[in-house]
Scaffold this active site. Sequence first.
Site, PDB file in Angstrom:
ATOM      1  CE  LYS A 184      14.967   3.133   4.908  1.00 59.51           C
ATOM      2  NZ  LYS A 184      14.551   2.825   6.241  1.00 59.51           N
ATOM      3  CG  ASP A 218      14.917  -0.677   4.186  1.00 52.56           C
ATOM      4  OD1 ASP A 218      15.738   0.125   4.557  1.00 52.56           O
ATOM      5  OD2 ASP A 218      14.315  -1.720   5.245  1.00 52.56           O
ATOM      6  CG  PHE A 262      11.143   3.248  10.308  1.00 48.56           C
ATOM      7  CD1 PHE A 262      11.355   1.936   9.535  1.00 48.56           C
ATOM      8  CD2 PHE A 262      10.042   3.577  10.663  1.00 48.56           C
ATOM      9  CE1 PHE A 262      10.219   1.236   9.271  1.00 48.56           C
ATOM     10  CE2 PHE A 262       8.934   3.049  10.099  1.00 48.56           C
ATOM     11  CZ  PHE A 262       8.967   1.881   9.545  1.00 48.56           C
ATOM     12  NE  ARG A 294      -0.202   2.367   4.903  1.00 49.51           N
ATOM     13  CZ  ARG A 294       0.780   1.373   4.652  1.00 49.51           C
ATOM     14  NH1 ARG A 294       1.742   1.806   3.783  1.00 49.51           N
ATOM     15  NH2 ARG A 294       0.718  -0.005   4.802  1.00 49.51           N
ATOM     16  CD  GLU A 300       7.971  -1.235  -3.538  1.00 49.39           C
ATOM     17  OE1 GLU A 300       7.548  -0.521  -2.821  1.00 49.39           O
ATOM     18  OE2 GLU A 300       8.199  -2.348  -3.197  1.00 49.39           O
ATOM     19  CG  ASP A 301       6.962   2.312  -0.270  1.00 52.52           C
ATOM     20  OD1 ASP A 301       7.779   1.357  -0.751  1.00 52.52           O
ATOM     21  OD2 ASP A 301       6.324   1.927   0.810  1.00 52.52           O
ATOM     22  CE  LYS A 331      -2.252  -1.629   3.618  1.00 51.22           C
ATOM     23  NZ  LYS A 331      -3.096  -1.751   5.012  1.00 51.22           N
ATOM     24  N   GLY A 332       2.140   1.014   0.611  1.00 49.30           N
ATOM     25  CA  GLY A 332       3.075   2.172   0.628  1.00 49.30           C
ATOM     26  C   GLY A 332       3.199   3.021  -0.510  1.00 49.30           C
TER      27      GLY A 332
HETATM   28  P1  IMP Z   1      12.564  -3.821   1.727  1.00 47.47           P
HETATM   29  O1  IMP Z   1      13.513  -4.207   3.067  1.00 47.47           O
HETATM   30  O2  IMP Z   1      13.342  -3.195   0.460  1.00 47.47           O
HETATM   31  O3  IMP Z   1      12.183  -5.244   1.358  1.00 47.47           O
HETATM   32  O4  IMP Z   1      11.531  -3.028   1.849  1.00 47.47           O
HETATM   33  C1  IMP Z   1      10.222  -3.651   2.162  1.00 47.47           C
HETATM   34  C2  IMP Z   1       8.978  -2.729   2.511  1.00 47.47           C
HETATM   35  O5  IMP Z   1       9.457  -2.352   3.762  1.00 47.47           O
HETATM   36  C3  IMP Z   1       9.044  -1.255   1.748  1.00 47.47           C
HETATM   37  O6  IMP Z   1       8.157  -1.587   0.845  1.00 47.47           O
HETATM   38  C4  IMP Z   1       8.288  -0.508   2.728  1.00 47.47           C
HETATM   39  O7  IMP Z   1       6.971  -0.804   2.744  1.00 47.47           O
HETATM   40  C5  IMP Z   1       9.006  -1.121   4.122  1.00 47.47           C
HETATM   41  N1  IMP Z   1       9.899  -0.286   4.640  1.00 47.47           N
HETATM   42  C6  IMP Z   1      11.186  -0.038   4.438  1.00 47.47           C
HETATM   43  N2  IMP Z   1      11.950   0.782   4.936  1.00 47.47           N
HETATM   44  C7  IMP Z   1      11.088   1.626   5.658  1.00 47.47           C
HETATM   45  C8  IMP Z   1      10.856   2.788   6.313  1.00 47.47           C
HETATM   46  O8  IMP Z   1      11.986   3.548   6.537  1.00 47.47           O
HETATM   47  N3  IMP Z   1       9.660   3.138   6.788  1.00 47.47           N
HETATM   48  C9  IMP Z   1       8.534   2.476   6.339  1.00 47.47           C
HETATM   49  N4  IMP Z   1       8.480   1.460   5.620  1.00 47.47           N
HETATM   50  C10 IMP Z   1       9.688   1.023   5.190  1.00 47.47           C
HETATM   51 MG    MG Z   2       5.153  -0.787   4.626  1.00 43.44          MG
END
Ligand code: IMP
Ligand code: MG
Length: 181
Positions: A130, A102, A153, A166, A98-99, A43-44
């Site tokens: 990030k 990470d 974060f 959000r 994508e939002d 949803k992000g």
């Molecule tokens: P990934 O670690 O790259 O798999 O990130 C997966 C998901 O974690 C992202 O699509 C976000 O929804 C959430 N996420 C990662 N870092 C943050 C943050 O700093 N704030 C809020 N959500 C995050």
């Molecule tokens: Mg999330």
Amino acid sequence: MMERDIKEILLTEEQIQARIAELGAELSREYADKNPVVIGVLKGVVVFYADMVRKITVPCEMDFMAISSYSGTNSTGKAIVKKDIGVDIKGRHVLILEDIYDTGNSLSFTYEYLMAKEPASIKICTLLDKPGRRKPGITLQPEYVGFTIPNAFVVGYGLDYNEKYRNLPFVGILKPEVYQK
Ligand code: IMP
Ligand code: MG
């Protein structure tokens, strides 16, 4: 007041909109005459998605998928498809929105999942990156990045902590005491 839980505003509404306008110009050039399927990962991405597609000035189709994601601030390292796309993307040009990129788990999963459907191409546009958090072994690199940010974060502009924040119009760093208690 949600704002009380924010330590620092990292990206203002104005900064975000200015960057989206730049990305929109690039994406409109890239996808002229390609009628891409723009896939948002729920949803992000919803807030970014709505602003981003309105700066893409060439025809495109919209679709969404949902995968399992974070609970709290920890990645599970695994993902499942909770909602699949509704269009057949075989032979189509796909743009993933994508939002945040990470650890890279989610986006790598999404990329592989969509690749298996044999699209003509897949490119990735993430609002936030990030790089300092990337898991070893993850080599996928988004073609379009809105902002590269430090290892904090962040919430707002679609991003949540436990489904909250959000709807903040900016991207802010959450006070650590909010998620440490
Ligand atoms: P990934 O670690 O790259 O798999 O990130 C997966 C998901 O974690 C992202 O699509 C976000 O929804 C959430 N996420 C990662 N870092 C943050 C943050 O700093 N704030 C809020 N959500 C995050
Ligand atoms: Mg999330």
